[in-house]
Scaffold this motif. Structure first.
Motif, PDB file in Angstrom:
ATOM      1  N   SER A  61       0.819  -1.206   0.000  1.00 29.77           N
ATOM      2  CA  SER A  61       0.000   0.000   0.000  1.00 29.77           C
ATOM      3  C   SER A  61       0.852   1.254   0.000  1.00 29.77           C
ATOM      4  CB  SER A  61      -0.953  -0.004   1.192  1.00 29.77           C
ATOM      5  OG  SER A  61      -0.250  -0.018   2.419  1.00 29.77           O
ATOM      6  N   THR A  62       2.062   1.204   0.585  1.00 28.80           N
ATOM      7  CA  THR A  62       2.972   2.357   0.514  1.00 28.80           C
ATOM      8  C   THR A  62       3.297   2.682  -0.936  1.00 28.80           C
ATOM      9  OG1 THR A  62       3.963   1.792   2.653  1.00 28.80           O
ATOM     10  CG2 THR A  62       5.211   3.256   1.229  1.00 28.80           C
ATOM     11  N   GLY A  63       3.665   1.661  -1.702  1.00 25.55           N
ATOM     12  CA  GLY A  63       3.972   1.882  -3.113  1.00 25.55           C
ATOM     13  C   GLY A  63       2.781   2.371  -3.903  1.00 25.55           C
ATOM     14  N   VAL A  64       1.612   1.794  -3.639  1.00 25.90           N
ATOM     15  CA  VAL A  64       0.407   2.186  -4.365  1.00 25.90           C
ATOM     16  C   VAL A  64       0.032   3.643  -4.056  1.00 25.90           C
ATOM     17  CG1 VAL A  64      -2.083   1.795  -4.543  1.00 25.90           C
ATOM     18  CG2 VAL A  64      -0.524  -0.141  -4.601  1.00 25.90           C
ATOM     19  N   LEU A  65       0.074   4.016  -2.772  1.00 22.54           N
ATOM     20  CA  LEU A  65      -0.320   5.373  -2.389  1.00 22.54           C
ATOM     21  C   LEU A  65       0.628   6.417  -2.964  1.00 22.54           C
ATOM     22  CD1 LEU A  65      -1.341   4.871   1.357  1.00 22.54           C
ATOM     23  CD2 LEU A  65      -2.856   5.331  -0.565  1.00 22.54           C
TER      24      LEU A  65
ATOM     25  N   ILE B  40      -0.026  10.958   0.559  1.00 25.15           N
ATOM     26  CA  ILE B  40       1.378  11.208   0.893  1.00 25.15           C
ATOM     27  C   ILE B  40       1.578  11.184   2.401  1.00 25.15           C
ATOM     28  CG2 ILE B  40       3.231  12.932   0.807  1.00 25.15           C
ATOM     29  CD1 ILE B  40       2.055  13.807  -1.917  1.00 25.15           C
ATOM     30  N   TYR B  41       0.643  11.786   3.144  1.00 21.29           N
ATOM     31  CA  TYR B  41       0.782  11.811   4.597  1.00 21.29           C
ATOM     32  C   TYR B  41       0.747  10.397   5.175  1.00 21.29           C
ATOM     33  CZ  TYR B  41       0.154  12.757   9.488  1.00 21.29           C
ATOM     34  OH  TYR B  41       0.337  12.767  10.849  1.00 21.29           O
ATOM     35  N   VAL B  42      -0.223   9.606   4.743  1.00 23.16           N
ATOM     36  CA  VAL B  42      -0.327   8.241   5.260  1.00 23.16           C
ATOM     37  C   VAL B  42       0.937   7.447   4.942  1.00 23.16           C
ATOM     38  CG1 VAL B  42      -1.540   6.044   4.990  1.00 23.16           C
ATOM     39  CG2 VAL B  42      -2.841   8.160   5.231  1.00 23.16           C
ATOM     40  N   ALA B  43       1.436   7.576   3.710  1.00 20.00           N
ATOM     41  CA  ALA B  43       2.613   6.814   3.304  1.00 20.00           C
ATOM     42  C   ALA B  43       3.862   7.249   4.060  1.00 20.00           C
ATOM     43  CB  ALA B  43       2.833   6.947   1.799  1.00 20.00           C
ATOM     44  N   VAL B  44       4.078   8.566   4.147  1.00 14.02           N
ATOM     45  CA  VAL B  44       5.329   9.080   4.706  1.00 14.02           C
ATOM     46  C   VAL B  44       5.312   9.114   6.227  1.00 14.02           C
ATOM     47  CG1 VAL B  44       6.836  11.117   4.822  1.00 14.02           C
ATOM     48  CG2 VAL B  44       5.867  10.407   2.629  1.00 14.02           C
TER      49      VAL B  44
ATOM     50  N   TRP C 212       7.442  -5.776  -2.526  1.00 15.22           N
ATOM     51  CA  TRP C 212       6.050  -5.340  -2.433  1.00 15.22           C
ATOM     52  C   TRP C 212       5.903  -3.850  -2.688  1.00 15.22           C
ATOM     53  CZ3 TRP C 212       2.409  -8.656  -3.055  1.00 15.22           C
ATOM     54  CH2 TRP C 212       2.597  -9.974  -2.659  1.00 15.22           C
ATOM     55  N   LEU C 213       6.903  -3.057  -2.282  1.00 12.93           N
ATOM     56  CA  LEU C 213       6.888  -1.633  -2.633  1.00 12.93           C
ATOM     57  C   LEU C 213       6.890  -1.453  -4.147  1.00 12.93           C
ATOM     58  CD1 LEU C 213       9.393   0.000  -0.112  1.00 12.93           C
ATOM     59  CD2 LEU C 213       7.104   0.835  -0.593  1.00 12.93           C
ATOM     60  N   ALA C 214       7.822  -2.166  -4.807  1.00 11.54           N
ATOM     61  CA  ALA C 214       7.926  -2.077  -6.261  1.00 11.54           C
ATOM     62  C   ALA C 214       6.666  -2.600  -6.934  1.00 11.54           C
ATOM     63  CB  ALA C 214       9.154  -2.843  -6.749  1.00 11.54           C
TER      64      ALA C 214
ATOM     65  N   MET D 109       4.008   0.164  -6.772  1.00 15.98           N
ATOM     66  CA  MET D 109       4.300   1.217  -7.749  1.00 15.98           C
ATOM     67  C   MET D 109       4.105   0.713  -9.170  1.00 15.98           C
ATOM     68  SD  MET D 109       7.695   2.947  -6.037  1.00 15.98           S
ATOM     69  CE  MET D 109       7.649   3.578  -4.361  1.00 15.98           C
ATOM     70  N   GLY D 110       4.570  -0.511  -9.424  1.00 13.90           N
ATOM     71  CA  GLY D 110       4.450  -1.069 -10.764  1.00 13.90           C
ATOM     72  C   GLY D 110       3.006  -1.245 -11.191  1.00 13.90           C
ATOM     73  N   PHE D 111       2.143  -1.617 -10.246  1.00 14.14           N
ATOM     74  CA  PHE D 111       0.718  -1.756 -10.551  1.00 14.14           C
ATOM     75  C   PHE D 111       0.143  -0.441 -11.062  1.00 14.14           C
ATOM     76  CE2 PHE D 111      -3.620  -1.103  -8.888  1.00 14.14           C
ATOM     77  CZ  PHE D 111      -4.300  -2.023  -9.674  1.00 14.14           C
ATOM     78  N   ILE D 112       0.455   0.672 -10.380  1.00 15.28           N
ATOM     79  CA  ILE D 112      -0.066   1.965 -10.789  1.00 15.28           C
ATOM     80  C   ILE D 112       0.521   2.378 -12.125  1.00 15.28           C
ATOM     81  CG2 ILE D 112      -0.213   4.413 -10.186  1.00 15.28           C
ATOM     82  CD1 ILE D 112      -2.001   2.550  -8.533  1.00 15.28           C
ATOM     83  N   VAL D 113       1.804   2.145 -12.334  1.00 16.16           N
ATOM     84  CA  VAL D 113       2.431   2.476 -13.617  1.00 16.16           C
ATOM     85  C   VAL D 113       1.769   1.702 -14.755  1.00 16.16           C
ATOM     86  CG1 VAL D 113       4.567   2.308 -14.973  1.00 16.16           C
ATOM     87  CG2 VAL D 113       4.649   3.161 -12.624  1.00 16.16           C
ATOM     88  N   LEU D 114       1.485   0.418 -14.524  1.00 14.91           N
ATOM     89  CA  LEU D 114       0.811  -0.375 -15.556  1.00 14.91           C
ATOM     90  C   LEU D 114      -0.587   0.149 -15.841  1.00 14.91           C
ATOM     91  CD1 LEU D 114       1.825  -4.037 -14.598  1.00 14.91           C
ATOM     92  CD2 LEU D 114       2.541  -2.740 -16.616  1.00 14.91           C
ATOM     93  N   VAL D 115      -1.298   0.525 -14.787  1.00 12.74           N
ATOM     94  CA  VAL D 115      -2.643   1.080 -14.975  1.00 12.74           C
ATOM     95  C   VAL D 115      -2.576   2.362 -15.793  1.00 12.74           C
ATOM     96  CG1 VAL D 115      -4.591   2.152 -13.790  1.00 12.74           C
ATOM     97  CG2 VAL D 115      -3.630   0.015 -12.921  1.00 12.74           C
ATOM     98  N   LEU D 116      -1.611   3.214 -15.468  1.00 11.31           N
ATOM     99  CA  LEU D 116      -1.454   4.461 -16.209  1.00 11.31           C
ATOM    100  C   LEU D 116      -1.106   4.211 -17.674  1.00 11.31           C
ATOM    101  CD1 LEU D 116       0.492   6.689 -13.645  1.00 11.31           C
ATOM    102  CD2 LEU D 116      -1.928   6.790 -14.233  1.00 11.31           C
TER     103      LEU D 116
END
Length: 264
Positions: free
Chosen positions: A48-52, A222-226, A248-250, A253-260
């Motif tokens: 969830s950190t990577g996704v957020l 950003i607040y929740v993640a950081v 899991w972080l990657a 992030m990779g999931f969102i990049v693929l969606v984009l």
């Protein structure tokens, strides 16, 4: 498609996204053992950190800045949002529970019993306010753009699952029955639906506010993640667990990049 039909579809998407977010976390908590949930939460926090972060920095913020609002005003909104969520958490009304006894955080014995016993109502009220804010964010995203709404909802759901599972574990450790803990979590999750409804009917007519609402959504992510998730990951761990965190972080992030990439 008529404007009325499009409006009804948007409302149905908001209700579906907010309802599924709360229901999914409760179903996961109900279907797994406490020991397995404890192991699962660690990976979900990294995911969830990577996704957020990816959703906020690669999707929601760029969308807000493309809407021809003043960059200075948007950055001021981002700063104000970060301070708002900081103060909300200071008041214990924006809690993020991902720990449990035996999770390696070195809380004293019966820490969770104190958290959910002495401050049980505070935990539940805070979680409800958190979910209500998430519902507002999802509504604003769907009103701005349908695709943005689904990506934002996915990011919130990715964070809600470990949060709600963490709350469930805390309540179990405090002596709540399994059914009672699940019921309280489910009722708390319905606050997201209320937030989505309010956002649709109150925010909908004010299209000029959408860029600022999107920036506020980003400030929440950003607040929740950081402030909450990353500090939990910053512990000395064996290299295997560190590698799992990075994976899991990657993945998030990779999931969102693929969606984009697929959306473009």
């Amino acid at each position: 498609m008529t404007a009325r039909l499009a409006s009804r579809m948007t409302l149905s998407y908001i209700l579906l996204a907010t309802f599924v977010g709360g229901l999914l976390s409760v179903l996961i908590a109900a279907s797994l053992t406490v020991a397995l949930l404890g192991r699962l939460v660690r990976h979900l926090v990294s995911l969830s950190t990577g996704v957020l972060l990816a959703t906020a920095l690669l999707h929601v913020l760029p969308e807000a800045f493309e809407r021809q609002a003043s960059p200075h005003a948007l950055f001021m909104t981002l700063l104000g949002g970060l301070m708002f969520f900081f103060l909300l958490e200071k008041a214990e009304l924006y809690r993020h529970t991902h720990h449990h006894e035996g999770d390696g955080h070195h809380h004293h014995h019966h820490f969770d019993a104190e958290q959910a016993g002495r401050g049980g109502l505070s935990v539940l009220v805070g979680d409800s306010i958190h979910n209500f804010c998430d519902g507002l964010i999802i509504a604003a995203a769907f009103l701005a753009d349908q695709h943005l709404g689904w990506v934002t909802a996915a990011a919130i759901i990715a964070h809600e699952i470990p949060q709600e599972v963490g709350d469930y574990i805390v309540l179990l450790n405090a002596g709540f029955s399994r059914g009672k803990a699940l019921l309280f979590n489910a009722l708390s999750g319905l606050a997201a639906v209320a937030g989505g409804l309010l956002g649709y009917f109150v925010v909908g007519p004010w299209e000029s506010l959408f860029p600022y609402l999107l920036v506020l959504a980003s400030s929440s992510f950003i607040y929740v993640a950081v402030a909450d998730l990353i500090p939990q990951l910053q512990r000395r761990l064996p290299w295997r667990e560190t590698a799992a965190q990075l994976f899991w972080l990657a993945a998030g992030m990779g999931f969102i990049v693929l969606v984009l990439g697929s959306s473009h």
